[in-house]
Design an enzyme around this catalytic site. Structure first.
Site, short mmCIF file in Angstrom:
data_model
loop_
_atom_site.label_atom_id
_atom_site.label_comp_id
_atom_site.label_asym_id
_atom_site.label_seq_id
_atom_site.Cartn_x
_atom_site.Cartn_y
_atom_site.Cartn_z
N GLY A 20 0.63 -0.80 -0.24
CA GLY A 20 0.01 0.00 -0.07
C GLY A 20 0.77 1.07 0.06
O GLY A 20 0.39 2.10 0.44
N ASN A 22 1.07 2.81 -2.45
CA ASN A 22 0.55 4.35 -3.04
C ASN A 22 -0.91 5.11 -2.62
O ASN A 22 -0.18 6.34 -2.59
CB ASN A 22 0.26 3.62 -4.26
CG ASN A 22 1.49 4.06 -6.15
OD1 ASN A 22 1.49 5.35 -6.04
ND2 ASN A 22 1.83 2.88 -6.73
N ARG A 72 -15.35 -14.56 -9.54
CA ARG A 72 -15.15 -13.05 -9.53
C ARG A 72 -15.90 -11.88 -9.91
O ARG A 72 -15.99 -11.24 -9.13
CB ARG A 72 -14.04 -12.98 -11.16
CG ARG A 72 -13.65 -11.79 -11.49
CD ARG A 72 -12.77 -11.86 -12.44
NE ARG A 72 -11.79 -12.61 -12.98
CZ ARG A 72 -10.32 -12.93 -11.66
NH1 ARG A 72 -10.06 -11.72 -11.42
NH2 ARG A 72 -9.45 -13.48 -12.19
N ARG A 98 -6.31 -7.43 -9.25
CA ARG A 98 -7.54 -8.68 -9.58
C ARG A 98 -7.29 -7.73 -11.35
O ARG A 98 -8.12 -6.65 -11.16
CB ARG A 98 -8.62 -7.69 -9.02
CG ARG A 98 -8.44 -8.39 -7.76
CD ARG A 98 -8.15 -9.95 -7.01
NE ARG A 98 -9.75 -10.24 -7.43
CZ ARG A 98 -9.86 -11.39 -7.61
NH1 ARG A 98 -9.52 -12.63 -7.56
NH2 ARG A 98 -11.88 -12.27 -8.07
N LEU A 100 -10.91 -7.07 -13.08
CA LEU A 100 -11.69 -6.57 -12.42
C LEU A 100 -12.69 -7.16 -13.60
O LEU A 100 -12.84 -6.82 -14.85
CB LEU A 100 -11.98 -5.03 -12.43
CG LEU A 100 -10.59 -4.43 -11.33
CD1 LEU A 100 -11.30 -2.77 -11.44
CD2 LEU A 100 -11.63 -5.13 -10.34
N ASN A 114 -5.90 3.98 -12.07
CA ASN A 114 -5.07 3.38 -11.66
C ASN A 114 -3.92 3.62 -12.15
O ASN A 114 -3.55 4.44 -13.24
CB ASN A 114 -5.45 1.87 -12.50
CG ASN A 114 -4.72 0.85 -12.38
OD1 ASN A 114 -4.03 0.16 -11.05
ND2 ASN A 114 -4.42 -0.21 -13.25
N HIS A 116 0.01 2.23 -13.98
CA HIS A 116 1.21 1.11 -13.64
C HIS A 116 1.70 1.56 -14.17
O HIS A 116 2.61 2.86 -14.57
CB HIS A 116 0.11 0.64 -15.53
CG HIS A 116 0.76 0.03 -16.05
ND1 HIS A 116 0.40 -1.48 -15.76
CD2 HIS A 116 1.61 -0.21 -16.93
CE1 HIS A 116 1.57 -2.04 -16.87
NE2 HIS A 116 1.28 -1.16 -17.91
N SER A 143 1.88 5.52 -15.46
CA SER A 143 1.52 6.29 -15.75
C SER A 143 0.16 6.59 -15.16
O SER A 143 0.39 5.07 -14.51
CB SER A 143 0.99 5.09 -17.07
OG SER A 143 1.86 5.86 -18.40
N ASP A 152 -5.14 -1.97 -18.73
CA ASP A 152 -4.28 -1.18 -18.84
C ASP A 152 -4.23 -0.07 -19.85
O ASP A 152 -3.39 0.29 -20.97
CB ASP A 152 -2.55 -1.01 -18.88
CG ASP A 152 -2.77 -1.92 -17.82
OD1 ASP A 152 -3.03 -2.19 -16.81
OD2 ASP A 152 -1.56 -3.19 -17.57
N ALA A 180 8.65 7.76 -8.39
CA ALA A 180 8.25 8.15 -8.90
C ALA A 180 6.40 8.61 -9.27
O ALA A 180 5.48 9.10 -9.23
CB ALA A 180 8.41 8.37 -10.48
#
Length: 325
Positions: A20, A22, A72, A98, A100, A114, A116, A143, A152, A180
């Site tokens: 965690g 971020n 799921r 996960r 989604l 999100n 990435h 990104s 993505d 970053a």
């Protein structure tokens, strides 16, 4: 710039699967003066995720629901229910490992972000750092993008390149990219959730809709953007008001049928309308744009109605015929 003193903070749920880091970057940035958002939930598919303990120590609401043994779609539905119960307006995926379901993504379309670890569209999926090094790239990076059903592939909202040095391993690059990430994600999230209160973003939304009307053109009036029907005899049907003439609002000025209708609308919905200086005397109304829950379809309807009030009959007739089709 958004006026954060009068702008409600966006409520954000953060989904994690591990440490965690971020999430922590988003959390601490949210507690700085002028932050545009607050974290209202940290949720994970792993009850042992270290990030949950950090969030709990910081007094955040947490939710842990293992995906093991669950379909799921069932797990996504449960996570969605927890997010909605928290009152979140947006979802930030921060190392949520996960894939989604399309249904879950659709429910949060335009409101789920999100992060990435690559410079998208390069290197979607996993092993991004090794792939960048193996390709001989000069830079890796990070990104932030909107989440769509395709992995993505959503609109990129912000990127930050990180130089690849001679002899870098994937772990070396990953460590610098992580730094970053912690800089980029809070900034992009803050900018995105506050866009609905920023004059530049609101102007672009109005401009796109106004210029979609037949033979509409943009022409400044007294230093403010305005839109009128084309030609020498063209007439204005809308103006953009960025707190001009003492107004506290960012607004769209459009024509009503006259002062009586204008006053009636303002009396019924003072949170949505106001009487603009100078223009109000002739029946123009201010449609407040920088407010929660703005209905852009209503804005489009006002633009079309105001346009029809000044457009030449031939154009108005064509527009009515197109609408009937």
């Amino acid at each position: 710039m958004a006026d954060f003193a009068r702008t409600p903070k966006a409520r954000v749920a953060v989904l994690i699967s591990g440490a965690g880091s971020n999430m922590a970057a988003l959390l601490y940035a949210s507690r700085l003066p002028g932050a545009a958002y607050e974290i209202v939930l940290v949720a994970s598919n792993d009850p042992d995720a270290a990030g949950l303990a950090l969030a709990d120590a910081e007094g955040l609401e947490t939710c842990a629901l293992s995906h093991k043994g669950m379909a799921r779609a069932e797990h996504d539905a449960a996570m969605d229910a927890a997010i909605r119960a928290s009152g979140a307006d947006y979802v930030a995926l921060a190392g949520y490992m996960r894939i989604l379901t399309d249904d879950f993504v659709a429910k949060w379309r335009g409101r789920m972000l999100n992060i990435h670890p690559s410079l998208l569209p390069k290197y979607k999926g996993l092993d991004t750092h090794a792939r960048a090094i193996d390709a001989g790239d000069s830079h890796g990076g990070v990104s932030v993008h909107l989440v769509t059903p395709e992995l993505d592939a959503g609109e990129v909202l912000g990127q930050l390149p990180v130089a690849i040095r001679d002899g870098d391993t994937a772990d070396d690059l990953a460590a610098r990219v992580r730094l970053a990430e912690h800089q980029l994600y809070p900034r992009v999230l803050g900018e995105y959730v506050s866009r609905a209160y920023r004059a530049d973003w609101l102007l672009e939304q109005v401009r796109t809709r106004a210029l979609a009307l037949p033979e509409a053109e943009e022409r400044a009036s007294h230093g403010a953007p305005g839109w009128r029907t084309a030609g020498k005899s063209g007439k204005y049907f809308a103006y953009f008001n960025d707190r001009h003439h003492g107004s506290e609002h960012i607004a769209l000025l459009v024509k009503t049928s006259g002062p009586d209708e204008m006053e009636s609308l303002i009396e019924r919905a003072p949170e949505a309308y106001f009487k603009p200086a100078f223009y109000g005397a002739s029946g123009w109304i201010g449609v407040i744009l920088d407010r929660p829950g703005l209905d852009w379809q209503s804005v489009e309807d006002w633009l079309e109605r105001s346009w029809a009030a000044v457009a030449p009959k031939r154009l108005a007739s064509l527009q009515r015929a197109a609408a009937e089709l």
